[in-house]
Design a protein around this motif. Structure first.
Motif, PDB file in Angstrom:
ATOM      1  N   GLU A  61     -32.223  -3.474 -56.542  1.00 31.74           N
ATOM      2  CA  GLU A  61     -33.376  -2.711 -57.329  1.00 31.74           C
ATOM      3  C   GLU A  61     -32.882  -3.074 -58.763  1.00 31.74           C
ATOM      4  O   GLU A  61     -33.464  -2.277 -59.758  1.00 31.74           O
ATOM      5  CB  GLU A  61     -33.258  -1.217 -57.018  1.00 31.74           C
ATOM      6  N   GLY A  62     -31.604  -3.572 -59.099  1.00 32.45           N
ATOM      7  CA  GLY A  62     -31.253  -3.939 -60.540  1.00 32.45           C
ATOM      8  C   GLY A  62     -30.600  -2.883 -61.188  1.00 32.45           C
ATOM      9  O   GLY A  62     -30.575  -2.481 -62.403  1.00 32.45           O
ATOM     10  N   LYS A  63     -30.108  -1.904 -60.431  1.00 35.18           N
ATOM     11  CA  LYS A  63     -29.474  -0.515 -60.685  1.00 35.18           C
ATOM     12  C   LYS A  63     -28.104  -0.589 -60.479  1.00 35.18           C
ATOM     13  O   LYS A  63     -27.304   0.578 -61.151  1.00 35.18           O
ATOM     14  CB  LYS A  63     -30.050   0.781 -59.764  1.00 35.18           C
ATOM     15  N   THR A  64     -27.216  -1.703 -60.538  1.00 37.13           N
ATOM     16  CA  THR A  64     -25.892  -1.582 -60.392  1.00 37.13           C
ATOM     17  C   THR A  64     -25.558  -3.166 -60.688  1.00 37.13           C
ATOM     18  O   THR A  64     -26.572  -4.065 -60.628  1.00 37.13           O
ATOM     19  CB  THR A  64     -25.138  -1.126 -59.206  1.00 37.13           C
ATOM     20  N   THR A  65     -24.326  -3.307 -60.832  1.00 35.92           N
ATOM     21  CA  THR A  65     -23.952  -4.728 -60.920  1.00 35.92           C
ATOM     22  C   THR A  65     -22.874  -5.325 -59.969  1.00 35.92           C
ATOM     23  O   THR A  65     -22.385  -4.289 -59.247  1.00 35.92           O
ATOM     24  CB  THR A  65     -23.194  -5.300 -62.205  1.00 35.92           C
ATOM     25  N   ARG A  66     -22.490  -6.625 -59.860  1.00 35.23           N
ATOM     26  CA  ARG A  66     -21.466  -6.971 -58.813  1.00 35.23           C
ATOM     27  C   ARG A  66     -20.057  -6.349 -58.998  1.00 35.23           C
ATOM     28  O   ARG A  66     -19.178  -6.119 -58.120  1.00 35.23           O
ATOM     29  CB  ARG A  66     -21.502  -8.436 -58.784  1.00 35.23           C
ATOM     30  N   ALA A  67     -19.650  -5.950 -60.136  1.00 37.06           N
ATOM     31  CA  ALA A  67     -18.477  -5.250 -60.499  1.00 37.06           C
ATOM     32  C   ALA A  67     -18.367  -4.218 -59.991  1.00 37.06           C
ATOM     33  O   ALA A  67     -17.281  -3.744 -59.623  1.00 37.06           O
ATOM     34  CB  ALA A  67     -18.129  -4.980 -62.250  1.00 37.06           C
ATOM     35  N   SER A  68     -19.476  -3.421 -59.495  1.00 35.93           N
ATOM     36  CA  SER A  68     -19.324  -2.105 -58.854  1.00 35.93           C
ATOM     37  C   SER A  68     -18.603  -2.266 -57.502  1.00 35.93           C
ATOM     38  O   SER A  68     -18.504  -1.221 -56.778  1.00 35.93           O
ATOM     39  CB  SER A  68     -20.581  -1.249 -58.865  1.00 35.93           C
ATOM     40  N   PHE A  69     -18.763  -3.438 -56.824  1.00 40.27           N
ATOM     41  CA  PHE A  69     -18.228  -3.777 -55.350  1.00 40.27           C
ATOM     42  C   PHE A  69     -16.703  -3.975 -55.372  1.00 40.27           C
ATOM     43  O   PHE A  69     -16.421  -3.704 -54.145  1.00 40.27           O
ATOM     44  CB  PHE A  69     -19.019  -4.772 -54.935  1.00 40.27           C
ATOM     45  N   ALA A  70     -16.299  -3.993 -56.549  1.00 39.83           N
ATOM     46  CA  ALA A  70     -14.754  -4.404 -56.282  1.00 39.83           C
ATOM     47  C   ALA A  70     -13.871  -3.418 -55.360  1.00 39.83           C
ATOM     48  O   ALA A  70     -13.164  -3.955 -54.736  1.00 39.83           O
ATOM     49  CB  ALA A  70     -14.215  -4.619 -57.727  1.00 39.83           C
ATOM     50  N   PHE A  71     -13.993  -2.290 -55.831  1.00 38.11           N
ATOM     51  CA  PHE A  71     -13.102  -1.264 -55.041  1.00 38.11           C
ATOM     52  C   PHE A  71     -13.591  -1.196 -53.498  1.00 38.11           C
ATOM     53  O   PHE A  71     -12.413  -1.185 -52.670  1.00 38.11           O
ATOM     54  CB  PHE A  71     -13.547   0.068 -55.772  1.00 38.11           C
ATOM     55  N   TRP A  72     -14.753  -1.004 -53.220  1.00 38.87           N
ATOM     56  CA  TRP A  72     -15.066  -1.109 -51.846  1.00 38.87           C
ATOM     57  C   TRP A  72     -14.950  -2.419 -50.926  1.00 38.87           C
ATOM     58  O   TRP A  72     -14.523  -2.244 -49.915  1.00 38.87           O
ATOM     59  CB  TRP A  72     -16.712  -0.753 -51.605  1.00 38.87           C
ATOM     60  N   ASP A  73     -14.865  -3.444 -51.732  1.00 31.94           N
ATOM     61  CA  ASP A  73     -14.743  -4.831 -51.271  1.00 31.94           C
ATOM     62  C   ASP A  73     -13.361  -5.024 -50.551  1.00 31.94           C
ATOM     63  O   ASP A  73     -12.923  -5.224 -49.787  1.00 31.94           O
ATOM     64  CB  ASP A  73     -15.015  -5.985 -51.889  1.00 31.94           C
TER      65      ASP A  73
END
Length: 235
Positions: A61-73
């Motif tokens: 939806e374009g409401k976040t970026t790939r950078a927000s995945f780092a912790f969960w990954d």
């Protein structure tokens, strides 16, 4: 959690022919009881997976970026590796037991390994996390007629063979719990003898261990097959 129990119920026949989620549940239910690290990793992995999938929706939806995945990954990779290794070791133990059993059983582990590159690749294809321990599976193979030819029990074995294969998995679970906890689990067998001939019924009794066994059946097997210390209650 106070009394270890292993049960066989008619629905367990789906363990071999049904959804992979049933086979994962078999592994999880057993390993969670015997391994605190496994239990903690399963809990952390499932929470991280839910959060990551929610982020994938926001990313579309374009409401976040790939950078927000780092912790969960990182959490998925860390705890996914623990789950993978402990499942692998347990299934290797099953193979050791299966190769000395008659008929011989072989377990083939079908993991969906995680890596940073694979996470990015598969999410772009589907929009949610398609790989990892939550997608693992395994096959149970059995040798045919004493030969070296093994078949997939869930697909090609008879109903009697499938029933005996599930019973074998349950006896392995009993041994694993006894070894890990130092306690003999109670074994509950509900209508196990259905679809079994006298040869297989006799084998069931020969493979019962020293622990307490409670079984139900719509008919009593031949008295020559029954253990001398068996108490029969008619309802």
């Amino acid at each position: 959690g106070n009394v270890p129990v292993v049960s066989f119920i008619p629905e367990d026949m789906e363990l071999l022919s049904g959804s992979p989620s049933l086979r994962r549940r078999f592994l999880d239910d057993l390993l969670i009881q015997t391994d605190k690290e496994y239990r903690a990793s399963i809990d952390s992995y499932e929470k991280a997976l839910l959060r990551r999938n929610a982020l994938l929706d926001l990313l579309r939806e374009g409401k976040t970026t790939r950078a927000s995945f780092a912790f969960w990954d990182k959490l998925l990779l860390k705890h996914g590796e623990v789950i993978f290794q402990k499942r692998r070791l347990f299934l290797e133990h099953l193979n050791e037991k299966g190769l000395t059993h008659s008929p011989k059983y072989t377990v083939e582990y079908l993991p969906k390994p995680l890596s940073e590159a694979r996470l990015a690749e598969y999410e772009m294809m589907a929009g949610h996390t398609l790989i990892g321990p939550h997608k693992d599976d395994f096959l149970l193979l059995v040798d045919q007629d004493g030969s070296d030819t093994a078949i997939d029990v869930g697909r090609y074995a008879s109903r009697g063979q499938q029933r005996m294969a599930v019973f074998w998995l349950k006896t392995c679970a009993v041994q694993e719990l006894e070894s890990s906890l130092g306690l003999l689990p109670i074994l509950l067998l509900d209508d196990l003898f259905s679809e079994l001939d006298e040869v297989h019924r006799s084998r069931v009794f020969s493979e019962l261990g020293a622990g307490q066994v409670i079984m139900s059946s719509i008919q009593v097997p031949d008295k020559d097959l029954l253990p001398k210390d068996l108490e029969i209650i008619h309802l």
